[in-house]
Design an enzyme around this catalytic site. Sequence first.
Site, mmCIF file in Angstrom:
data_model
loop_
_atom_site.group_PDB
_atom_site.id
_atom_site.type_symbol
_atom_site.label_atom_id
_atom_site.label_comp_id
_atom_site.label_asym_id
_atom_site.label_seq_id
_atom_site.Cartn_x
_atom_site.Cartn_y
_atom_site.Cartn_z
ATOM 1 N N GLU A 103 39.811 50.804 22.256
ATOM 2 C CA GLU A 103 41.164 51.048 21.727
ATOM 3 C C GLU A 103 42.005 49.845 22.137
ATOM 4 O O GLU A 103 42.449 49.747 23.273
ATOM 5 C CB GLU A 103 41.738 52.354 22.310
ATOM 6 C CG GLU A 103 40.967 53.615 21.912
ATOM 7 C CD GLU A 103 41.205 54.035 20.463
ATOM 8 O OE1 GLU A 103 42.167 53.564 19.847
ATOM 9 O OE2 GLU A 103 40.398 54.829 19.938
ATOM 10 N N CYS A 140 51.076 50.030 22.112
ATOM 11 C CA CYS A 140 50.071 49.368 21.263
ATOM 12 C C CYS A 140 50.418 49.481 19.784
ATOM 13 O O CYS A 140 50.112 48.588 18.998
ATOM 14 C CB CYS A 140 48.695 49.966 21.517
ATOM 15 S SG CYS A 140 48.635 51.748 21.273
HETATM 16 P P1 NAD Z 1 43.795 45.002 30.066
HETATM 17 O O1 NAD Z 1 42.739 44.693 29.082
HETATM 18 O O2 NAD Z 1 44.318 43.909 30.918
HETATM 19 O O3 NAD Z 1 43.316 46.154 31.084
HETATM 20 C C1 NAD Z 1 42.798 47.420 30.676
HETATM 21 C C2 NAD Z 1 41.824 47.949 31.717
HETATM 22 O O4 NAD Z 1 40.736 47.040 31.827
HETATM 23 C C3 NAD Z 1 42.399 48.111 33.118
HETATM 24 O O5 NAD Z 1 41.929 49.319 33.682
HETATM 25 C C4 NAD Z 1 41.840 46.898 33.869
HETATM 26 O O6 NAD Z 1 41.641 47.138 35.246
HETATM 27 C C5 NAD Z 1 40.517 46.700 33.183
HETATM 28 N N1 NAD Z 1 40.055 45.302 33.225
HETATM 29 C C6 NAD Z 1 40.796 44.171 33.341
HETATM 30 N N2 NAD Z 1 40.000 43.075 33.309
HETATM 31 C C7 NAD Z 1 38.731 43.520 33.168
HETATM 32 C C8 NAD Z 1 37.459 42.905 33.063
HETATM 33 N N3 NAD Z 1 37.330 41.585 33.109
HETATM 34 N N4 NAD Z 1 36.374 43.689 32.904
HETATM 35 C C9 NAD Z 1 36.494 45.026 32.847
HETATM 36 N N5 NAD Z 1 37.679 45.670 32.930
HETATM 37 C C10 NAD Z 1 38.766 44.947 33.100
HETATM 38 O O7 NAD Z 1 44.954 45.689 29.200
HETATM 39 P P2 NAD Z 1 46.401 46.137 29.654
HETATM 40 O O8 NAD Z 1 47.213 44.926 29.940
HETATM 41 O O9 NAD Z 1 46.302 47.189 30.704
HETATM 42 O O10 NAD Z 1 46.959 46.840 28.330
HETATM 43 C C11 NAD Z 1 47.661 46.173 27.327
HETATM 44 C C12 NAD Z 1 46.823 46.065 26.076
HETATM 45 O O11 NAD Z 1 46.253 47.325 25.764
HETATM 46 C C13 NAD Z 1 47.637 45.683 24.854
HETATM 47 O O12 NAD Z 1 46.910 44.730 24.099
HETATM 48 C C14 NAD Z 1 47.761 46.973 24.071
HETATM 49 O O13 NAD Z 1 47.946 46.821 22.691
HETATM 50 C C15 NAD Z 1 46.475 47.642 24.394
HETATM 51 N N6 NAD Z 1 46.599 49.080 24.229
HETATM 52 C C16 NAD Z 1 45.905 49.701 23.234
HETATM 53 C C17 NAD Z 1 46.049 51.055 23.052
HETATM 54 C C18 NAD Z 1 45.310 51.781 21.963
HETATM 55 O O14 NAD Z 1 45.302 52.991 21.991
HETATM 56 N N7 NAD Z 1 44.718 51.096 21.010
HETATM 57 C C19 NAD Z 1 46.881 51.793 23.882
HETATM 58 C C20 NAD Z 1 47.570 51.117 24.879
HETATM 59 C C21 NAD Z 1 47.420 49.761 25.069
#
Ligand code: NAD
Length: 465
Positions: free
Chosen positions: A212, A246
Site C-alpha cells: 500500500e 496517502c
Molecule cells: P516508509 O516507507 O519510510 O516506512 C514504512 C514502514 O517501513 C515503517 O514501519 C518503517 O520502519 C519500515 N521501513 C523503513 N525502511 C525500511 C527498509 N529499508 N526495509 C524494511 N522496512 C523499512 O514510509 P512512511 O514514511 O512511514 O510513510 C509515508 C509513505 O507511505 C507515503 O509515501 C504515503 O503515501 C504512504 N502511505 C500509503 C498508504 C496507503 O494506504 N497506500 C497509507 C499511508 C501512507
Amino acid sequence: MVDVKAKLQEVFQLQKMHQHVIKITCAEERIEKLQKLKVEILAQAPAIIEALQQDLGKPAFEVASSEMLSVISEIDYYAENLKQWMEPVEVPSRNEGAQAKIISEPKGQCLIYSAWNYPFMLLFLPLIPAIGAGNVCILKPSEMAPATSSLSVKIINKVFDESEVAVFEGGVDVATALLELPFNHIFFTGSTHVGREIMQAAGKHLASVTLELGGKCPVIIDEQVDLEKIVPRIASGKYTNAGQVCLAPDHVYVKENQLEEFVRLVGEYIQRSYFENGELTKTDLSKIVNERNLQRLEGLLEDAISKGANVRYGGEIEDRRFYPTVLTDVSLDAKIMQEEIFGPILPVLTYTDLEDVINQINARPKPLGLYIFSEDQSVVNSLLSQTSSGGATVNDVLRHMLEPNLPFGGVNESGIGRYTGIFGFKEFSHERGVLYQTPVGSNPLETFAHAPYKGKLEMLMQRMK
Ligand code: NAD
C-alpha cells in the site's frame, strides 16, 4: 540487535507451530477475537487520542474519525460477514457428477508494517483481515510515531498471545531483520521506495505481498461545476492531517479562467477552518511528523518558488505546523511536481484542454487515487477511461477508501494488492481449488485418458472441432 534477532526467531518459530491451531478456528472464534480487540480499543480511546496528539499533534476529532472509526467499522463489518466469506464456494465442474469448490485457507505467517501518518489505523486495519482469514501475525509499527507504537504493543499484548499476534517495535534495523524470515505474506504500508525493497526481499522466500504505497493524486475540475460547492471537499481532503495522507489531493487542475475564483475560495476555506482573529488555531491542524519532513516540505516550497511559483496563501511554519498553503504558476519541472508532496501545499495548475491534463497524468506513475469533479457523465467516463489509478472518487476526494464494498489499493508504483472488506479477507487467504472426483467406475469415459492411446488421438482431435 543480536537479542532482538534471537527474540524474532523465537516468536517466529512459536507462531510457525501455532499457526495450525489458528488455521482451523471457525468464524465465531475469529469474530470473538476481533470483538475483544474492539473492546480494548474503545477502552483505550483516551490513550489513543493522547498518543496521536504526542506523535502528530493530531486533533482528537481526526483521531476518532479516521484512526479509530475505520478500525471499529471494519471489525463490525467482519462480524456481520465473515462466516459467509469463509464458506467454500461451489463452482460448476466440467466433470459430470464431480464437485468443484474454492476453499479459502489462511496464508499462514504474516508480517504487517505500518506507516507513521495514520500509525494506529494502518497497523490495526490490516490486522482485521489477517485475523479474519485465520493467520498468525507479526506487526511492525512505525518508529516515527513512538507513542502510538508503544500503546499498540500494550493493546495487542492484552488481546492476543504472542503465539498468534506479536509486535516488534523499532527502526530500519528491526524492519530489515524481519524481512530475513520466511513469512508467507507481507502487508506493507509506506513509501514506494521502501516498497520496492520489501518486494525484493519477499522474492527470496516467494512470499506474496500487499504493498500500500503513495503517489501524486490529481484532482481534475471540469469547468461546468460550481466551485463554491466543491472547494470545501477538496480543501478539507488536502489539509486534514496537514496533507500527510496517502490519498490526499496532491495537486489540482482547474480551467484557466476559473483559477482566481478557485484560489480565492480555497483561501476563504483556510481562513474559516484554521484561523481565528488572524491567528492559526493550532488545535485543528496536525503537526508535520518531524524536523526531517518539515525540511523536505520547505525544500519543495523553495524549489517551486525559485522556478516561478507564487505563494497565494500560507508558506509559514510555526511550532512544526506548516500553514495550509496554495501555490499558482508552478513549473512542471519543479520538484513539487515530480514527487509526492505529503504535506499541506496545494499546487493549482490550469488547463485549456482536458487532453493536456490526461497527457500529464499519464506521463507520471499511476497514482493511488484520482478525483474528478464534473456533472457531465461523458467527461467523467472519458477521464476515467483514458487514465489509470488505484481507485477514484467522482465529485469528492478520498471517499472511495471508506466504501467497504470497493477494493482499496494502488496499481504498480502506487501499490500492489488491495484490502478492506472481503478484498482484505481474500488478500490474506489462499484460494485453494479442490475437486471432489466421482467414485471410480461411475464415469465411462474415465479410462479414455489412460494409455494405451492407440486409436484415441483421432477421437480427441474430432472432439476439439
Ligand atoms: P516508509 O516507507 O519510510 O516506512 C514504512 C514502514 O517501513 C515503517 O514501519 C518503517 O520502519 C519500515 N521501513 C523503513 N525502511 C525500511 C527498509 N529499508 N526495509 C524494511 N522496512 C523499512 O514510509 P512512511 O514514511 O512511514 O510513510 C509515508 C509513505 O507511505 C507515503 O509515501 C504515503 O503515501 C504512504 N502511505 C500509503 C498508504 C496507503 O494506504 N497506500 C497509507 C499511508 C501512507
